[in-house]
Design a protein around this motif. Structure first.
Motif, PDB file in Angstrom:
ATOM      1  N   UNK A   1       0.811  -1.151  -0.006  1.00 41.77           N
ATOM      2  CA  UNK A   1      -0.052  -0.059   0.034  1.00 41.77           C
ATOM      3  C   UNK A   1       0.855   1.313   0.028  1.00 41.77           C
ATOM      4  N   UNK A   2       0.989   1.948  -0.948  1.00 44.39           N
ATOM      5  CA  UNK A   2       2.044   2.861  -1.279  1.00 44.39           C
ATOM      6  C   UNK A   2       1.412   4.216  -0.748  1.00 44.39           C
ATOM      7  N   UNK A   3       2.231   5.011  -0.262  1.00 46.10           N
ATOM      8  CA  UNK A   3       1.660   6.542   0.394  1.00 46.10           C
ATOM      9  C   UNK A   3       2.023   7.338  -0.833  1.00 46.10           C
ATOM     10  N   UNK A   4       1.352   8.473  -1.140  1.00 48.63           N
ATOM     11  CA  UNK A   4       1.659   9.446  -1.862  1.00 48.63           C
ATOM     12  C   UNK A   4       2.847  10.295  -1.686  1.00 48.63           C
ATOM     13  N   UNK A   5       3.405  11.082  -2.685  1.00 51.78           N
ATOM     14  CA  UNK A   5       4.607  11.850  -2.152  1.00 51.78           C
ATOM     15  C   UNK A   5       3.902  12.940  -1.593  1.00 51.78           C
ATOM     16  N   UNK A   6       4.291  13.572  -0.569  1.00 55.56           N
ATOM     17  CA  UNK A   6       3.913  14.808   0.153  1.00 55.56           C
ATOM     18  C   UNK A   6       4.153  16.230  -0.745  1.00 55.56           C
ATOM     19  N   UNK A   7       5.257  16.080  -1.665  1.00 55.17           N
ATOM     20  CA  UNK A   7       5.582  17.318  -2.198  1.00 55.17           C
ATOM     21  C   UNK A   7       4.405  17.673  -3.358  1.00 55.17           C
ATOM     22  N   UNK A   8       3.669  16.449  -3.708  1.00 55.11           N
ATOM     23  CA  UNK A   8       2.833  16.563  -4.723  1.00 55.11           C
ATOM     24  C   UNK A   8       1.606  17.617  -4.131  1.00 55.11           C
ATOM     25  N   UNK A   9       1.284  17.838  -2.893  1.00 52.58           N
ATOM     26  CA  UNK A   9       0.534  18.786  -2.364  1.00 52.58           C
ATOM     27  C   UNK A   9       0.954  19.975  -2.283  1.00 52.58           C
ATOM     28  N   UNK A  10       2.153  20.218  -2.854  1.00 51.96           N
ATOM     29  CA  UNK A  10       2.637  21.642  -3.056  1.00 51.96           C
ATOM     30  C   UNK A  10       3.166  22.165  -4.246  1.00 51.96           C
ATOM     31  N   UNK A  11       2.067  22.094  -5.356  1.00 48.82           N
ATOM     32  CA  UNK A  11       2.610  22.662  -6.741  1.00 48.82           C
ATOM     33  C   UNK A  11       3.281  24.007  -6.630  1.00 48.82           C
ATOM     34  N   UNK A  12       4.033  24.403  -7.666  1.00 52.61           N
ATOM     35  CA  UNK A  12       4.267  25.557  -7.811  1.00 52.61           C
ATOM     36  C   UNK A  12       5.012  26.629  -6.676  1.00 52.61           C
ATOM     37  N   UNK A  13       4.344  27.421  -6.727  1.00 53.24           N
ATOM     38  CA  UNK A  13       4.609  28.757  -5.474  1.00 53.24           C
ATOM     39  C   UNK A  13       4.416  28.185  -4.068  1.00 53.24           C
ATOM     40  N   UNK A  14       3.499  26.945  -3.958  1.00 52.32           N
ATOM     41  CA  UNK A  14       3.264  26.473  -2.684  1.00 52.32           C
ATOM     42  C   UNK A  14       4.314  25.922  -2.005  1.00 52.32           C
ATOM     43  N   UNK A  15       5.028  25.561  -2.729  1.00 52.03           N
ATOM     44  CA  UNK A  15       6.352  24.904  -1.975  1.00 52.03           C
ATOM     45  C   UNK A  15       6.758  25.924  -1.160  1.00 52.03           C
ATOM     46  N   UNK A  16       6.890  27.320  -1.349  1.00 50.25           N
ATOM     47  CA  UNK A  16       7.323  28.406  -0.448  1.00 50.25           C
ATOM     48  C   UNK A  16       7.143  28.235   1.085  1.00 50.25           C
ATOM     49  N   UNK A  17       5.971  27.809   1.388  1.00 49.28           N
ATOM     50  CA  UNK A  17       5.396  27.668   2.594  1.00 49.28           C
ATOM     51  C   UNK A  17       6.165  26.514   3.432  1.00 49.28           C
TER      52      UNK A  17
END
Length: 464
Positions: A1-17
């Protein structure tokens, strides 16, 4: 049961937070390398956020009400913070518990000696370390010296701009034939982790008297000038030898942080920051940051002492709710995340992990249903009902999480403070950030896992 990569929830500029929060943590980690330094920093920030000292509240017979914020600083090495909730405390608290001590070298009480014009400090390693990892590194000295009159002198040598560093030497490869035949746990012996601090002899000598240990005399003179301490003051000192230098962004994409003390300050920091965000919670929110976990949670500042239970009793009294039964109920009805790190999957050492049940970088906060070793010995094995509630809370709040255990069955294991709080009958599970190089002088974490821990801890305090 593979979990999603958490970075996918922060596309583009959202990575700044994610990066902004991680930078605040990186600075904290660089500036706070001992449990005393962590408590001092946290207390200052807590007071700025409106927390008051529990000790002062007791002296002033202050009555606490929902929304009030108090902290208890225990011997400068452990900290308990409370945000009073709307429900009676006897109905339970939501507790985030982490430890702020980390593996290191401690100076012995009589540490300084000279050997053929080299002066060294004798040490005793603290916690589980691979001793060979501590040689040839730039090291710093952090801690306190307490003089007989009670004066506390803070020591920080090796981390201020322009400071010299110290270190433990190693045998040159040309003469290391016998050394390299030893097992890894014997290549460097504990008694050989002595820290080299000087080689310059003093030019001050008494007239007509031959000065012995001239390098040691020079160094003692320097310490007297800089800190007004004598050699005998080492008897009442707590000085830790830690890696010198700042925590650094790690990876060409700057997605990770390498630093000293991720275990367990990478969980302590988001626990503290999440607690600062609480206004008037339904259940009383608690941030519990303790010492001595790396050596079994023993001693007056460790989780096995009763300082936290005593602090809860005092808070109950100031809320007008104290009875012995109310205290027992408060502890038993509480829910806790034992915020401690987990071992991250390492492709270089894949054989020690069960790939279906291991923590991966970038997949969020980690739940360890149990820790311990070989047959779950010494573990807190969390209830399925509690885990189901936490899954629901985290999913509702968009928190990325994963489940793991600490290596393959019979591979080894480890422990946390979880089982100690579980002794009260409360619901407890280990929940923290995955770490590479755990217990090494320089450890590595993923920035997004740190941020998901922060989000998860806030969701827990609000809704558990």
């Amino acid at each position: 049961m593979e979990r999603n990569n958490a970075w996918d929830a922060y596309p583009g500029d959202r990575k700044k937070e994610v990066f902004d929060f991680a930078e605040q943590y990186r600075v904290f980690l660089s500036e706070n390398k001992t449990e005393r330094e962590c408590v001092k920093t946290f207390v200052k920030k807590a007071e700025n956020a409106g927390f008051i000292s529990l000790t002062e509240a007791i002296k002033g017979e202050r009555k606490l009400k929902p929304g009030d914020k108090v902290y208890y600083n225990h011997m400068g090495k452990s900290l308990a913070m409370f945000v009073i909730g709307e429900e009676p405390i006897s109905e339970g608290m939501n507790i985030l518990g982490a430890h702020i001590d980390s593996p290191r070298l401690d100076l012995k009480q009589n540490p300084m000696y000279e050997d053929h014009d080299l002066v060294l400090l004798d040490t005793h390693y603290y916690g589980g370390v691979k001793k060979y990892q501590w040689v040839t590194l730039p090291l710093a000295l952090h801690g306190v010296v307490v003089k007989k009159d009670g004066t506390v002198v803070e020591i920080n040598i090796g981390d201020k701009p322009g400071d010299p560093v110290v270190g433990v030497s190693d045998l040159l490869i040309h003469l290391a034939g016998e050394q390299l035949e030893k097992k890894a746990n014997k290549v460097i012996e504990g008694e050989n982790l002595d820290v080299l601090i000087g080689n310059l002899p003093t030019d001050k000598t008494d007239e007509g008297k031959e000065e012995k240990e001239r390098v040691k005399a020079q160094l003692l003179d320097l310490l007297k000038q800089a800190y007004d301490i004598e050699e005998e003051d080492f008897l009442s000192a707590e000085i830790e030898v830690v890696p010198a230098g700042e925590a650094r962004d790690y990876g060409l994409d700057r997605s990770m942080i390498m630093g000293y003390g991720h275990d367990d300050r990478v969980c302590a920091y988001p626990s503290f920051e999440a607690t600062l965000q609480m206004k008037t919670p339904k259940r009383t929110s608690v941030c519990l940051l303790v010492d001595k976990e790396e050596i079994g949670s023993v001693g007056a500042t460790g989780m096995q002492s009763r300082f936290f239970e005593n602090a809860v009793a005092e808070v109950l009294a100031l809320c007008g709710q104290y009875t012995d039964l109310a205290l027992r109920r408060a502890m038993q009805h509480s829910r806790m995340l034992s915020s401690d790190v987990s071992a991250a999957y390492d492709p270089n050492y894949a054989s020690v992990s069960d790939k279906k049940n291991v923590a991966y970088f970038g997949r969020g906060i980690v739940f360890n249903k149990y820790t311990g070793s070989r047959g779950k010995s010494g573990s807190n094995d969390a209830n399925a009902e509690y885990i189901a509630d936490l899954r629901n809370i985290f999913d509702k709040n968009g928190v990325s999480f994963q489940t793991a255990e600490l290596g393959k069955v019979d591979q080894g294991g480890g422990g946390t403070i979880a089982y100690i709080l579980a002794n009260y009958g409360m619901e407890v599970i280990d929940s923290g950030v995955a770490v590479l190089n755990m217990h090494a002088p320089w450890e590595i974490i993923s920035k997004v896992d740190l941020y998901e821990a922060y989000k998860g801890y806030m969701a827990f305090l609000k809704e558990a």
